[in-house]
Write a protein that holds these residues in place. Structure first.
Motif, short mmCIF file in Angstrom:
data_model
loop_
_atom_site.label_atom_id
_atom_site.label_comp_id
_atom_site.label_asym_id
_atom_site.label_seq_id
_atom_site.Cartn_x
_atom_site.Cartn_y
_atom_site.Cartn_z
N THR A 74 6.06 -1.98 -15.78
CA THR A 74 5.40 -1.85 -14.48
C THR A 74 4.55 -3.08 -14.23
N VAL A 75 4.75 -3.69 -13.06
CA VAL A 75 4.05 -4.93 -12.70
C VAL A 75 3.43 -4.76 -11.32
N LYS A 76 2.22 -5.22 -11.17
CA LYS A 76 1.56 -5.25 -9.86
C LYS A 76 1.54 -6.69 -9.35
N ASN A 77 1.84 -6.88 -8.08
CA ASN A 77 1.70 -8.18 -7.44
C ASN A 77 0.47 -8.10 -6.53
N SER A 78 -0.64 -8.68 -6.98
CA SER A 78 -1.89 -8.63 -6.21
C SER A 78 -2.06 -9.85 -5.33
N LEU B 150 6.98 -7.03 -4.82
CA LEU B 150 6.37 -7.30 -3.52
C LEU B 150 4.85 -7.28 -3.59
N PRO B 151 4.20 -8.03 -2.70
CA PRO B 151 2.74 -8.08 -2.71
C PRO B 151 2.12 -6.75 -2.30
N HIS B 152 0.89 -6.55 -2.76
CA HIS B 152 0.08 -5.38 -2.42
C HIS B 152 0.66 -4.08 -2.97
N GLY B 153 1.41 -4.18 -4.06
CA GLY B 153 1.98 -2.96 -4.61
C GLY B 153 2.45 -3.16 -6.03
N SER B 154 2.95 -2.07 -6.62
CA SER B 154 3.45 -2.10 -7.99
C SER B 154 4.95 -1.88 -8.00
N SER B 155 5.62 -2.46 -8.98
CA SER B 155 7.05 -2.30 -9.15
C SER B 155 7.31 -1.86 -10.59
#
Length: 468
Positions: free
Chosen positions: A354-358, A395-400
């Motif tokens: 799980t990765v977050k793009n902040s 994608l930005p502002h969320g987690s994948s």
């Protein structure tokens, strides 16, 4: 009352021990997992961030200057290429050779470029009105000559600004009527054909993009529009961003909405400018402005040198510059990792990440993801590609959350291995250069044995995998 199965309880217990850092026998647990701590540090990562100029002309750039820019923390450099002397002639072989050398300079320094080819650089209002570009046939001929150089050096091209037309190559005030619909479309098509398909072109003016594609394209949907982003060279400077958008408020809002939506699928870059070029400009200079519009327009890169006086200096005074620098482009934060605990060489395991793009934007250019196994005794490293994982989808502002299988190569020595994650460049020529690897925004954690490994260009997860 619902009952919990003994196996589920055992799994929960194992997970608790792992998250607490307690050792677990690999034979007793089919998987291991961990969590990561985010970091607020400013990180220099490829193809994003603040930029500076290579030189007034890329052909004048030196290796010493490039190396100094890398050491100063820059990873992308704006690269104007002056073609003034050749507006009425073919490009000479020595210019093409020197251009190839400039790309090699970038590669040696660990940088990527944002090239723009131009026929003039006016210094004032009179020069601006009198700026000369080249006839259409000459422009198309130059692009055709440049095509093999661009193809050979696509690895160090972050994004290509369209250039060629009008003053500063900004697609206005053309002395050869190149902004007419026919010529500008032919130049667009020639540039897209010259640029490798996995690289993006950027254009200065939204109306042209909207005329070509009234509806915002989808992510890499195969259309020409899906390969063209924008660069706003007067970002935040006035209501119209000094001519970037329409004087008509309704039309202007439509254009701004289009660019904001487009930035989700193509790169948006910018520089601020002197708002005095427009009457009653009312520039948007506060931290609230840059933080809101940086996010709204998915700002990937920004000129760090211009126009500092009322923009960058104000952000520094108001205390948001560190946040701006962190937010430009993508910013990947590892959140959780779960993987098979033991795998026999030649067989497969599973990984869940799980990765977050902040950050404010997605990553736009191809990038690999690798699972690294480092033998705890010998230090030997096994790199395992995870081709099903594409960081451009984070994608930005969320987690994948991504799930991927991996195969431990046949012949891998048995033993315990530390697990690391790497995001090397997608180009084969740069994949082994750790300067082009993405460093995730995670803090080192001694208790969990987590840390950035600069030598490998990878983040140590603090978990172990046993190869049988």
């Amino acid at each position: 009352m619902p009952r919990t199965s003994p196996l589920a309880g055992l799994a929960c217990g194992i997970a608790s021990l792992l998250l607490a850092g307690a050792p677990v026998n690999a034979a007793a647990a089919p998987w291991v997992e961990t969590t990561f701590t985010t970091s607020a540090a400013e990180l220099a990562n490829p193809e994003r961030g603040m930029y500076v100029w290579a030189a007034d002309d890329l052909l004048q750039w030196t290796q010493a200057a490039a190396d100094a820019q890398f050491q100063a923390g820059y990873r992308i450099v704006y690269a104007p290429v002056r073609l003034d002397a050749h507006a009425n002639a073919a490009l000479p072989a020595d210019l093409l050779a020197r251009l190839s050398e400039a790309f090699a300079t970038a590669r040696s320094a660990g940088l990527k470029l944002i090239p723009r080819f131009l026929y003039n650089y006016p210094r004032g209002e009179t020069e601006y009105r009198d700026a000369k570009d080249a006839p259409l046939a000459r422009v198309l001929g130059h692009i055709d000559q440049l095509k093999p150089v661009l193809a050979a050096n696509a690895d160090v091209i972050a994004y290509l600004q369209a250039g060629f037309i009008g003053a500063w190559g900004e697609w206005h005030t053309s002395s050869n009527d190149l902004t007419a619909a026919g010529p500008r479309t032919r130049i667009r098509d020639a540039l897209l054909q010259a640029l490798p398909p996995d690289r993006f072109l950027q254009l200065r003016y939204p109306p042209y993009l909207m005329q070509w594609a009234p509806h915002v394209p989808g992510w890499r949907d195969g259309s020409a529009a899906s390969r063209i982003g924008t660069h706003n060279d007067c970002f935040l400077a006035s209501a119209t961003d000094v001519g970037t958008y329409s004087d008509n408020a309704t039309t202007r809002q439509t254009e701004r909405n289009y660019v904001a939506a487009l930035s989700r699928v193509t790169p948006f870059g910018a520089e601020t400018c002197n708002p005095a070029d427009e009457q009653n400009p009312m520039p948007r200079t506060s931290c609230a402005d840059i933080l809101a519009e940086g996010r709204q327009f998915g700002l990937t890169y920004l000129n760090n040198s211009y126009y500092r006086k009322i923009f960058h200096t104000k952000w520094e005074q108001q205390g948001c510059m560190a946040e701006v620098r962190r937010s430009l482009g993508y910013r990947f934060e590892l959140a959780t990792l779960r993987h098979t605990a033991a795998v026999t060489a030649g067989q497969s395991g599973e990984l869940l990440l799980t990765v977050k793009n902040s950050g404010w934007a997605r990553a736009f250019n191809p990038r690999a993801v690798q699972l690294l196994l480092k033998h705890k005794t010998s230090g030997a490293v096994v790199r395992i590609a995870l081709p099903a994982v594409d960081p451009r989808a984070w994608l930005p502002h969320g987690s994948s959350t991504v799930s991927a299988g991996f195969t431990v190569p046949v012949g891998t020595p048995a033993g315990a291995y530390d697990v690391l994650l790497a995001l090397p460049d997608g180009a084969a020529s740069l994949a082994g250069d750790v300067r082009y690897s993405v460093r995730p925004a995670n803090a080192d954690d001694t208790a969990k044995a987590q840390a950035w490994d600069a030598a490998l260009g990878a983040f140590r997860a603090g978990t172990a995998l046993t190869v049988r």
